[in-house]
Design an enzyme around this catalytic site. Structure first.
Site: not given
Ligand code: ARG
Length: 460
Positions: A109, A155, A276, A282, A289, A316, A321, A324
């Site tokens: 954690n 506007h 295009s 075009k 965009e 936690y 997770q 990410k």
């Molecule tokens: N892969 C987990 C995350 O990204 C890491 C921590 C995992 N800890 C646990 N108690 N399962 O959060």
């Protein structure tokens, strides 16, 4: 290999392993994970868990793993639960049983918090370099057409004339704030969490300040439960990314309009436009965009993590997770968009005559006239009415501003006298806006010089 397992009679189902595994995205953290673990090995030595010999064996193995991890096939076939598990497995393979000590008094954690903080610190620096490069390109584009005049809009109706560099400097300000936000996000990330344990604080007397120094952190976290539960520093980065993308999307939208046949002000380079498959004529602004489109995606990343974190009980939870993928995606899309915007800016050719004509043909000088009347003693509300009537009359007669003579103006309203006719040229009115921050030519020239100097600060 698992970092747990003693209390289980059977292993995880294949479905659960596939569902919960994070290696395919958190493998990006391998370098920071190893750097953090090396510092942790030194901390374990200081509390007497590792002998100097064991520590050096471990660090050597980590260095080899790090070198190996840069190879193209390193992750092939790995089925570890996450990057932390993979690194420990590799450590065991290389360093043997001493590897079993590396998790003493440390939880994943806090480890994942550490890794993300280390990664974010570097990413903030990378993003700020890209922001600075785009800001520099905008200044170059401003200087290529220093005297160009465009109608500024409110506007999406022509409002008042401004200098082209003044318009671009508005985006420079947004980028300067973005750069500050990433510097701030870096500060928030730059706090060392190790020593927090899973949530209650480590059972080993680590010198947390020494770990912080080792890894270049400026501060040590103050509450172990907060460490385990916190993803604010990721949200700070995502907000900064969303705000920056929002700015880029507005620039993209402006330039998509300005480069259209309807406006015709600017030409985007062939290298940043597409054709295009059907319509041979075009030349589409796909680069812009896509920048505009990716803004939606990055705002979605911020939103995804906000909603993930909402209402999570302390501390936690595995939900976290899910931080990410949005983080990495937002960071990738932002970097790519900043780079793309710079290349587009470098390719822009302004057809300065067209915006100049657009300004001259519309009544962007109306405010200049009303203010001049007001300076000559006419109360502003009355001045506003007089000029409003002049505009209405011009529209009825199909007369452009430049088509009024001094005599006609004085006849229309004696308050105009014979000198205000010069204000029918948009360039003249701008000269009354030399207030700092305004579009007066001298004010803009000064702002450009200052902006060049500020480029340097944007990167420190
Ligand atoms: N892969 C987990 C995350 O990204 C890491 C921590 C995992 N800890 C646990 N108690 N399962 O959060």
């Amino acid at each position: 290999m698992k970092l747990w397992g003693g209390r289980f009679e059977t292993g995880p189902s294949e479905v659960f392993e596939r569902f919960s595994g994070s290696l395919h995205f958190d493998k990006r953290l391998i370098e920071v994970d190893i750097r953090g673990s090396e510092a942790f090995a030194r901390a374990l030595e200081r509390v007497g868990i590792l002998t100097p010999g064991e520590r050096s064996l471990i660090i050597e193995a980590f260095e080899q793993i790090l070198a190996e991890s840069r190879g193209a096939t390193f992750f092939d076939g790995a089925s570890d639960e996450d990057v932390h598990t993979l690194v420990i497995r590799k450590l065991k393979e290389r360093a043997g049983p001493v590897a079993d000590k590396i998790h003493t008094g440390r939880s994943r954690n806090e480890q994942v918090s550490l890794d993300m903080r280390l990664w974010l610190r570097e990413e903030c620096d990378r993003v700020r370099v890209l922001i600075g490069e785009l800001a520099e390109s905008l200044l170059n584009l401003a200087e290529r057409y220093r005297d160009a005049v465009i109608p500024g809009y409110t506007h999406l109706r022509r409002a008042q004339a401004v200098l082209w560099p003044h318009y671009l400097l508005a985006y420079f300000e947004m980028l300067a704030r973005d750069s500050e936000r990433f510097a701030e996000a870096r500060k928030r990330a730059n706090v060392m969490p190790l020593g927090s344990g899973a949530l209650a604080g480590s059972g080993f007397p680590f010198d947390r300040e020494a770990i912080a120094r080792d890894l270049g952190f400026v501060a040590v976290s103050r509450n172990s439960m907060d460490v385990s539960a916190d993803r604010d520093f990721v949200l700070d980065f995502l907000y900064a990314a969303a705000a920056a993308m929002l700015h880029l999307s507005r620039l993209a939208e402006d330039w998509i309009l300005y480069s259209s046949e309807e406006f015709g002000w600017m030409e985007l380079g062939d290298a940043v436009t597409s054709g295009s498959s059907l319509m041979p004529q075009k030349k589409n602004p796909d680069s812009l965009e896509l920048i505009r489109g990716k803004c939606g995606r990055v705002v979605g990343c911020l939103n995804a993590l906000l909603v993930t974190m909402k209402g999570l009980p302390l501390t936690y939870n595995r939900d976290m997770q899910e931080d990410k993928e949005p983080l990495f995606d937002a960071a990738d899309q932002l970097s790519a968009s900043l780079e793309m915007a710079r290349v587009v800016a470098d390719s822009v050719k302004l057809n300065a005559a067209l915006p100049k004509q657009a300004a001259a043909e519309s009544w962007v000088v109306a405010t200049d006239l009303a203010e001049a009347l007001s300076r000559s003693g006419v109360p502003f509300h009355q001045a506003h009415q007089i000029v409003g009537r002049l505009v209405l009359e011009s529209l009825k007669r199909g007369k452009k501003p430049a088509e009024w003579t001094a005599e006609e103006l004085a006849e229309f309203a004696p308050e105009f006298g014979t000198t205000m006719v010069r204000l029918l040229d948009p360039v003249e009115g701008m000269k009354s806006r030399e207030i700092p921050g305004g579009t007066g030519p001298a004010a803009v020239a000064k702002a450009l010089v200052e902006a060049r100097a500020r480029l340097v600060q944007m990167r420190v």
